[in-house]
Design a protein around this motif. Structure first.
Motif: not given
Length: 516
Positions: A199-200, A202, A204, A225
């Motif tokens: 998530y953080a 690539y 977000k 991300g």
């Protein structure tokens, strides 16, 4: 790195396209007000242009309006410090309300990023007057590729509670001072390189306000991300290199299995770092194995050659053009962690080594004695001989590691105890001092206000506030450490990590300024 998951656009900006080439500068302006377009960066598929308005008259210029056309094949994608509008290839730039008047002899600069290679503007006018004129030489120097390295960690989990994003690297002025960013961390589970936090990394989605270039992510773009933000940061700062770091205190366990099949590990790492979705983001790989043939969060018994073998496999797979680096122990004691591994045997396949010369002492020893967590040298009463930066550097040099392949480590945080009555180092304590995110640890940007340094010892600072005792580095002590790095012929410095610095980059400024 003993821890839990744990605009200065112009600085050094005028870069030649080829060796010894002169950066292109196009000056316009009839009369006494001139407009100069300077190609600050050109990376082929895009470019950055600096535009300077200079008042050469004897009267104050209260406003300005520049109109120009761009040749086919290039457009402006983003601009700053001027209000820019367009109609086809015709552009109008006007002074922002906050910019103020131009006194006689004064200049004002704004800039833009464009698509395609740099092409000089056409049909330029300033305040309605036809443009003309010659060229103006650049006034800034290109970054020195052989200069000292300034390497900073960006922690992937910082985008959560810390609310620290890649954009902050730019707005703090840090991007212009850094030579390399270490993105921490990728995982090593099962002896293979893997994503740490998808998530953080690539997934977000960034709003325009939080994005490096002020452009919001869309739902269907192929990469979002922090990886996409790093791509944008590199477009603004083409001198910057980004290295993906794997392991760290929490995720070093997989290196034991990696050492059993270094080629398979290297293959997995190459496939991940060079994934087509983000291959242009990363310039190499960093190994943060804590600690080969010794104990960290877990113990490794792979033997003294394991690290050397893993590094050799990575170099073979990534090739000679990629960066391969490593963060390593800074235990300079006799028979300690440096002695447990053949780091010198690996240095031929590494661009540089980063002994983590911090976290020597802290409230993991709850009762103390209080001691600075990042002493540069030894001192009378130090709790453990060999636990200081100089001891680590000298031991590595004595083993055959070239000084110019060693970077000095700096912590952008402090470590502290509570229940302390003695101001000087060496006092007893009852436990860890309260910290914003973790007991016993606090960012420099907090400590400089809540517990200002009252003394120095062994080249670093300490402070007692109430019953809390903290040690940390300040701009002044960092300057001293950079003098040491220069005197020792070291390759530069690195630090953990970017979010601990002030919003205007006090500490990284001290590193950059101290290294010269």
């Amino acid at each position: 790195m003993k821890r839990s998951l744990r605009r200065a656009l112009w600085a050094g900006a005028v870069v030649a396209v080829t060796v010894a080439a002169v950066p292109v500068t196009t000056a316009f302006g009839a009369g006494t007000v001139t407009t100069t377009f300077t190609k600050a960066q050109d990376w082929g598929t895009g470019h950055e242009t600096k535009v300077t308005v200079t008042n050469g008259s004897s009267a104050t210029v209260t406003t300005w309006r520049i109109e120009f056309d761009l040749p086919s094949g290039t457009t402006i994608s983003s601009a700053w410090d001027a209000d820019v509008t367009s109609s086809g290839n015709h552009y109008v730039a006007v002074k922002k309300s906050w910019a103020g008047s131009l006194a006689p002899g004064a200049s004002f600069s704004w800039g833009y990023n464009g698509t395609g290679a740099y092409k000089a503007p056409l049909n330029c006018t300033i305040n309605g007057a036809a443009c003309g004129g010659g060229t103006t030489p650049p006034t800034t120097n290109p970054p020195n590729p052989g200069g000292k390295k300034v390497v900073g960690y960006f922690a992937e989990w910082g985008v959560y509670a810390r609310n620290y994003h890649v954009k902050n690297i730019q707005t703090s002025g840090s991007a212009a001072k850094l030579t390399h960013i270490l993105y921490a961390f990728g995982n090593t589970t099962g002896g293979r390189c893997s994503i740490g936090d998808s998530y953080a990394d690539y997934e977000k989605a960034y709003t325009a306000a939080d994005s490096v270039d002020g452009v919001a992510d869309t739902w269907d773009q192929p990469l979002r991300g922090s990886f996409n933000q790093l791509r944008k940061l590199k477009q603004l700062n083409p001198h910057l290199k980004v290295i993906w770091s794997f392991g760290g205190w929490t995720w070093s366990g997989g290196f034991t299995q990696a050492a059993q099949n270094p080629a398979a590990f290297a293959e997995s790492c190459y496939n991940l770092v060079e994934d087509p979705r983000w291959a242009d983001v990363f310039d190499g790989i960093d190994v943060d194995w804590e600690y080969p043939n010794a104990c960290g969060l877990s113990c490794d018994t792979s033997g003294p050659n394991a690290f050397k073998n893993v590094i050799s496999a990575l170099r073979s797979k990534f090739g000679s053009n990629a960066l391969v680096t490593a963060a390593i122990t800074a235990d300079g004691s006799n028979g300690g962690k440096i002695d447990a591994t053949d780091y010198a045997g690996a240095i031929g396949n590494l661009n540089w080594l980063m002994p983590m010369t911090y976290d020597y002492f802290g409230a993991f020893a709850a009762q103390g004695p209080t001691a600075p967590h990042s002493p540069l040298t030894s001192y009378t009463g130090i709790p453990q001989q060999g636990f200081n930066s100089d001891a680590a550097i000298q031991k590595l040099k004595s083993k055959g590691v070239p000084a110019n392949k060693l970077l000095l480590g700096i912590g952008f945080y402090g470590r502290g105890w509570t229940g302390v009555t003695q101001a000087a180092p060496g006092g007893s304590a009852t436990g860890a001092a309260p910290g914003t995110y973790e007991a016993g640890i606090e960012d420099y940007k907090v400590l400089k206000n809540t517990c200002p340094a009252t003394g120095t010892i062994a080249g670093t600072a300490y402070a007692k506030c109430g019953s809390n005792w903290w040690s940390y580095d300040t701009p002044s002590t960092i300057n001293g450490k950079m003098t040491y790095a220069n005197n020792q012929g070291l390759g530069g410095a690195f630090f953990w990590e970017l979010s601990g610095d002030t919003s205007n980059g006090e500490l990284i400024g001290a590193i950059k300024g101290g290294l010269g």
